[in-house]
Design an enzyme around this catalytic site. Structure first.
Site, mmCIF file in Angstrom:
data_model
loop_
_atom_site.group_PDB
_atom_site.id
_atom_site.type_symbol
_atom_site.label_atom_id
_atom_site.label_comp_id
_atom_site.label_asym_id
_atom_site.label_seq_id
_atom_site.Cartn_x
_atom_site.Cartn_y
_atom_site.Cartn_z
ATOM 1 C CB CYS A 105 48.061 -1.569 -108.138
ATOM 2 S SG CYS A 105 49.516 -1.093 -109.066
ATOM 3 C CB CYS A 155 52.307 5.026 -111.448
ATOM 4 S SG CYS A 155 50.633 4.441 -111.199
#
Lengths: 147, 385
Positions: free
Chosen positions: A105, A36
């Site tokens: 994350c 990402c």
């Protein structure tokens, strides 16, 4: 696509804890996610085997910031040895869940922490070696003087 | 304050549109295919809508096919034209910045044995005719290039591209979803064989769109059944939707010139304000060849999804092409196609203004974006790229 963040996640995103730079940290790590494009920097200050202070910087989405924020809150004051076993699942649980595509994350935050601890240990290791070398030098000097 | 700047995603239904739709839910609810008077009256309304829409679009009314969405229209036209004209050739060309429904339709054709070429766009987001010329040949059945891009708002020179396609006897489709009412659409003048629209992008209801198909061209139907739309698209006529779309289209073009002027002023005000307040930002795609309601901005050193979420808690609603906002974690293929460097791919925000946007809202947005980007930049580990 709808993103459903919990209130706690949003709180940490809007008011992140332990955010900012740290001068002369004992441990530092920069970690990026190839998928990402996000990036996190971690700074550690260690005293007597405990994480005395931790700070982070983020180029990332709301959950990147929130997961790092809550993790730093949890590991502050923790023994380094315990922090080594800190699991990303604790972050997810503590935030009350994360959207599926945002789980990575929390994993990235923990990877960053581990990398910063390794960096700290490397420095400690070098510091120790340096100290040992100096001790040896001193000892040799004493031996020479005695002769 | 609540500021909706996501009009390229969808728009508010114009109250005047809603008003004309309502009777078709519970008063004039007859099936337009029924042969009793309740049905026939509605069939007349349907015919009337078809003619009105055709007139606005400069098209033969026999070519207007009502659908459930532009996604359906794009699927029908792209797959349908290619499949029905296999004898002519096995080659299809689409642009590099098409909507996913066009891309996926082309991919489906590829699975069926078609060759699919992607015509690139330049850094401004425009298809160059010379690039299309390199790809097109006698075996090219269909070229599909969108009129206005949904992310960066860039406008293609469709009639020039059509002229080239005609030389090869190639059919031309354009997805015109984002063009209303910013561009006048005259199908005859443009020369396109096929075109798609969606009502909810211009003040109409969701769940209704249209496909224009040149009556001389055949496309294999996608939905078959009761023979509605002359067998081109089965399914009970969505009369409230069709009436709503027709009304929305009429209003959009009637109020076009005043609106376009107003929205351009607001869009420029937004860009000027942001530029003044924030260093290291840039517009993605051509600012000149762009619809006046669109502004797509790259904010250096910060991530788009974070900006979006932060702004949404300030009451401002925008969109982003950042990887973090996508389920598949892939950044916008449109921004990649215009050659945006990978450092900038996740730092963009699309502001799409609309009929309801006011100067006060724009000023509030400038202030809030400045605050948001400032806050996120404060703790970004990236500063100079």
């Amino acid at each position: 696509m709808a993103l459903k963040y919990t209130k706690k996640t949003i709180d940490h995103f809007l008011h992140p804890k332990n955010i900012g730079k740290m001068d002369r940290p004992d441990g530092f790590a920069e970690i990026g996610n190839m998928v990402c494009g996000d990036q996190l920097n971690f700074y550690l200050k260690v005293d007597k085997g405990k994480i005395k202070d931790v700070k982070f910087l983020s180029f990332g989405c709301a959950s990147n910031i929130a997961t790092a924020s809550i993790m730093t809150e949890k590991i502050k004051g923790m023994k380094v040895e315990d922090a080594k076993n800190f699991k990303w699942k604790e972050i997810v649980e503590d935030l009350g869940g994360l959207p599926q595509q945002k789980i990575h994350c929390s994993i990235m935050a923990v990877e960053g922490l581990q990398k910063a601890i390794k960096d700290y240990e490397k420095h400690i290791d070098e510091k120790l070696k340096k100290e040992v070398r100096e001790e040896v030098k001193k000892a040799k000097k004493i031996v020479v003087e005695k002769k | 304050m609540k500021v909706y700047l996501d009009n390229a995603a969808t728009t508010k239904v114009d109250p005047r549109v809603l008003k004309v739709m309502l009777p078709y839910f519970s008063v004039n609810y007859g099936n337009a295919s029924s042969i009793h008077t309740m049905g026939q009256e509605n069939f007349n309304v349907l015919t009337d809508c078809r003619e009105k829409v055709a007139k606005i679009l400069g098209a033969d009314s026999r070519g207007i096919i009502f659908t459930s969405s532009a996604t359906e229209a794009n699927n029908y036209l792209i797959k349908g034209i290619a499949r029905a004209n296999r004898k002519k050739g096995d080659h299809v060309i689409i642009s590099a910045i098409e909507h996913p429904c066009v891309r996926e339709s082309a991919r489906q054709l590829e699975k069926e044995g078609f060759r699919v070429s992607i015509v690139p766009v330049n850094y401004e987001g425009l298809v160059e005719i010379s690039e299309l010329e390199k790809l097109i040949d006698k075996k090219t059945v269909l070229v599909s290039v969108m009129m206005v891009n949904n992310e960066i708002g860039t406008i293609q020179n469709i009639s020039e591209l059509v002229k080239l396609a005609k030389k090869y006897g190639t059919y031309f489709h354009t997805d015109a979803v984002q063009a209303v009412p910013y561009l006048k659409i005259d199908i005859k003048e443009l020369g396109v064989d096929a075109l798609s629209l969606s009502a909810h992008k211009f003040g109409g209801p969701k769940g209704v769109g249209l496909a224009y198909l040149n009556p001389a061209v055949y496309a294999e139907p996608l939905i078959i059944g009761g023979g509605q739309e002359e067998g081109k698209r089965a399914g009970t006529y969505n009369l409230p939707g069709i009436v709503g779309m027709t009304s929305a289209l009429e209003i959009a073009y009637k109020e076009r010139s005043e609106y376009v002027k107003r929205v351009k002023k607001l869009r420029d005000r937004l860009w000027d304000g942001l530029k003044k307040n924030l260093p290291d930002i840039q517009v993605n795609g051509s600012i000149k060849e762009r619809v006046p309601a669109n502004l797509n901005v790259m904010f250096g050193y910060v991530e788009g999804e974070a900006i979006l979420i932060d702004l949404s808690y300030k009451g401002i609603f925008v969109s982003t092409g950042s990887a973090c906002s996508a389920t598949n974690l892939k950044a916008s293929s449109v921004l990649a196609a215009i050659g945006l460097s990978k450092h900038f791919l996740n730092s963009n925000i699309r502001f799409s203004l609309g009929k309801e946007t006011t100067e006060k809202e724009i000023d509030y947005t400038i202030k809030m974006v400045t605050e948001t980007v400032g806050r996120l930049r404060e703790f970004s580990p990236v500063s100079k790229l």
